[in-house]
Design a protein around this motif. Structure first.
Motif, mmCIF file in Angstrom:
data_model
loop_
_atom_site.group_PDB
_atom_site.id
_atom_site.type_symbol
_atom_site.label_atom_id
_atom_site.label_comp_id
_atom_site.label_asym_id
_atom_site.label_seq_id
_atom_site.Cartn_x
_atom_site.Cartn_y
_atom_site.Cartn_z
ATOM 1 N N VAL A 122 -4.093 5.610 3.253
ATOM 2 C CA VAL A 122 -4.434 5.044 1.947
ATOM 3 C C VAL A 122 -4.789 3.576 2.144
ATOM 4 C CG1 VAL A 122 -3.606 4.542 -0.379
ATOM 5 C CG2 VAL A 122 -2.892 6.648 0.776
ATOM 6 N N THR A 123 -5.886 3.131 1.555
ATOM 7 C CA THR A 123 -6.261 1.716 1.603
ATOM 8 C C THR A 123 -5.576 0.977 0.465
ATOM 9 O OG1 THR A 123 -8.416 2.206 2.573
ATOM 10 C CG2 THR A 123 -8.175 0.081 1.489
ATOM 11 N N VAL A 124 -4.845 -0.083 0.819
ATOM 12 C CA VAL A 124 -4.249 -0.946 -0.200
ATOM 13 C C VAL A 124 -5.020 -2.260 -0.216
ATOM 14 C CG1 VAL A 124 -1.960 0.096 -0.183
ATOM 15 C CG2 VAL A 124 -2.468 -1.741 1.428
ATOM 16 N N THR A 125 -5.277 -2.774 -1.412
ATOM 17 C CA THR A 125 -6.132 -3.938 -1.605
ATOM 18 C C THR A 125 -5.358 -5.033 -2.308
ATOM 19 O OG1 THR A 125 -8.046 -2.466 -1.794
ATOM 20 C CG2 THR A 125 -8.323 -4.723 -2.578
ATOM 21 N N SER A 126 -5.564 -6.267 -1.880
ATOM 22 C CA SER A 126 -4.884 -7.407 -2.497
ATOM 23 C C SER A 126 -5.319 -7.567 -3.940
ATOM 24 C CB SER A 126 -5.169 -8.690 -1.717
ATOM 25 O OG SER A 126 -6.566 -8.952 -1.672
ATOM 26 N N ASP A 127 -4.483 -8.245 -4.725
ATOM 27 C CA ASP A 127 -4.762 -8.355 -6.150
ATOM 28 C C ASP A 127 -6.044 -9.132 -6.440
ATOM 29 O OD1 ASP A 127 -3.589 -10.634 -5.217
ATOM 30 O OD2 ASP A 127 -1.921 -10.653 -6.631
ATOM 31 N N ASP A 128 -6.510 -9.952 -5.489
ATOM 32 C CA ASP A 128 -7.772 -10.655 -5.697
ATOM 33 C C ASP A 128 -8.959 -9.889 -5.116
ATOM 34 O OD1 ASP A 128 -7.383 -10.967 -2.996
ATOM 35 O OD2 ASP A 128 -7.374 -13.160 -3.014
ATOM 36 N N GLY A 129 -8.695 -8.726 -4.533
ATOM 37 C CA GLY A 129 -9.759 -7.890 -3.985
ATOM 38 C C GLY A 129 -10.327 -8.347 -2.662
ATOM 39 N N ALA A 130 -9.750 -9.396 -2.075
ATOM 40 C CA ALA A 130 -10.340 -9.989 -0.870
ATOM 41 C C ALA A 130 -9.837 -9.363 0.430
ATOM 42 C CB ALA A 130 -10.077 -11.492 -0.856
#
Length: 441
Positions: free
Chosen positions: A139-147
């Motif tokens: 599963v790809t997890v992404t930072s809250d800023d999307g960066a």
């Protein structure tokens, strides 16, 4: 002194500032805790909801949440993994809780409910108490800023099912009490004599493949699926390489009966209210950062190396007026370092100004040395890093959680500027310099 110029008093008050988050000072230490592992614990946090369109007409979805956090402790630097903060649910959130705690079994209720028709056949088949389980996935997890994105490994290492005799007309022990194929029994309600059957199974392949587990037989009857849980194991990213913040991701599992192409196959005779389970993941990283500056080190009084004797006795102009300020640093993540000046020189260096007479400002060369750290972009060791106001603040990183590492700041006026200063004997040079450690670069 034979007419030679006495030395010039030089005073460079400086300060260290830590920005972003909660900053508090204590005994000359600046402490910062930044805010937004394979087994999980504690208080549930709401993950960002991500809608999933139903894959087919009439499909219903259930949403469940798995959370973990990394919050390092300066007093326990070997703690380098995420901790599961997902509350227990399902079979573990009952009389079996202590057994789950002792064995680190984490069940989560999928909220899937429905019915199953049992047909007694002594064959470990799909008419029995049967659960087919999927293989591992990423599963790809992404930072809250999307960066920033990271990979999270998910394994289904077991599952639990609770079936209740809807009509209450079957035997009090409605299923075989022996072992299951492909799985080991972790929890059960054997000998409960309440016309229900519950098993928590752990897979013998540890979640590395696709397999099915089943009891030898299930008595013929109509059963309510009162609970369906799975147990899981996470392979989390290395938190020391992640910035502070919240990382979210999602995967979906289909639950159904035989022939429906489900990830979780509950066998024959199954009807469900929900057949899609959306699993939302939230990883929270809260890095630790601390600066400790010795008392009285907030002023850098510059002087020649070895003192003023060569100047006062022989008129030899020093090559530099300098002072080194020691401090210690602790960090589990990345941080940037920048500069603010009371008096800025045209080339981006800070300067000190003559407070007594009108004279040119003297530029300061400021260098930072952080043993064990390196520049995140270039990979160069953080030794003698020049700081100016015009440069992009360098981002420092390390391969491990560094605890109270002795470091230093070096302030100096070099070269011709020293002679210019000494042309104004008895005057005072002064300037304020602030070095900023940003723990959320």
């Amino acid at each position: 002194m034979d007419g030679r110029h006495p030395h010039v008093p030089i005073d460079v008050p400086w300060s260290c500032a830590v920005v972003v988050g909660c900053t508090r000072c204590r005994s000359n230490a600046v402490m910062f805790e930044r805010s937004p592992s394979t087994l999980l614990r504690g208080v549930r946090r709401a993950a960002a909801a991500i809608a999933l369109a139903a894959a087919a007409a009439g499909a219903h979805a259930a949403d469940i949440y798995i959370t973990a956090e990394f919050k390092p402790d300066i007093n326990d630097p070997d703690k380098r993994e995420f901790v599961n903060t997902t509350p227990w649910s399902g079979v573990c959130n009952s009389v079996h809780l202590q057994a789950c705690i002792n064995n680190e079994w984490w069940s989560i209720d999928t909220k899937v409910r429905g019915t199953k028709q049992g047909v007694r056949t002594n064959d470990y088949g799909r008419d029995s108490f049967y659960i087919g389980m999927p293989g591992p996935r990423t599963v790809t997890v992404t930072s809250d800023d999307g960066a920033h994105t990271f990979d999270l490994g998910v394994k289904i290492i077991g599952a639990a099912l609770r079936l209740v005799d809807q009509d209450g007309d079957g035997p009090t022990e409605p299923a075989s009490t022996g072992g299951a194929i492909n799985c080991n029994r972790a929890l059960s309600n054997t000998n409960a004599n309440n016309r229900s059957v519950m098993r928590l199974w752990l897979r013998q392949d540890r979640g590395n493949g696709v397999l099915a587990c089943a009891l030898h037989w299930l008595h013929t009857n109509n059963y309510a699926i009162a609970e369906f849980d799975f147990t899981y194991q996470l392979t989390t990213p290395a938190p020391l390489a992640m910035r502070s913040g919240v990382y979210t991701g999602m995967t979906s599992f289909r639950v159904g009966g035989t022939g429906e192409g489900a990830d979780f196959d509950l066998g024959n005779g199954v009807e469900l209210d929900d057949n899609i389970v959306n699993v939302h993941f939230q990883l929270e990283v809260q890095h630790a950062f601390q600066l400790e500056v010795p008392a009285g080190s907030d002023r850098a009084v510059l002087a020649p190396r070895g003192g003023w004797t060569q100047w006062t006795d022989h008129g030899i102009v020093p090559k530099a007026l300098e002072r080194e300020i020691p401090f210690s640093i602790s960090s589990s993540g990345q941080f940037s370092v920048s500069l603010q000046c009371q008096h800025a020189h045209s080339d981006g260096r800070c300067a000190i100004r003559n407070e007594t007479v009108d004279a040119p400002d003297a530029p300061l060369d400021i260098q930072l040395t952080l043993p064990g750290f390196r520049d995140a972009s270039s990979g160069a060791e953080a030794v003698g890093v020049a700081l100016t106001t015009t440069m992009a603040p360098p981002v420092m990183t390390a391969e491990s959680f560094i605890i109270r590492r002795p470091s230093r700041l070096h302030f100096a006026v070099n070269g011709e500027a020293v002679g210019t200063m000494l042309d104004h004997p008895g005057s005072r040079y002064r300037g304020d310099v602030t070095v900023i450690f940003d723990a959320d670069p």
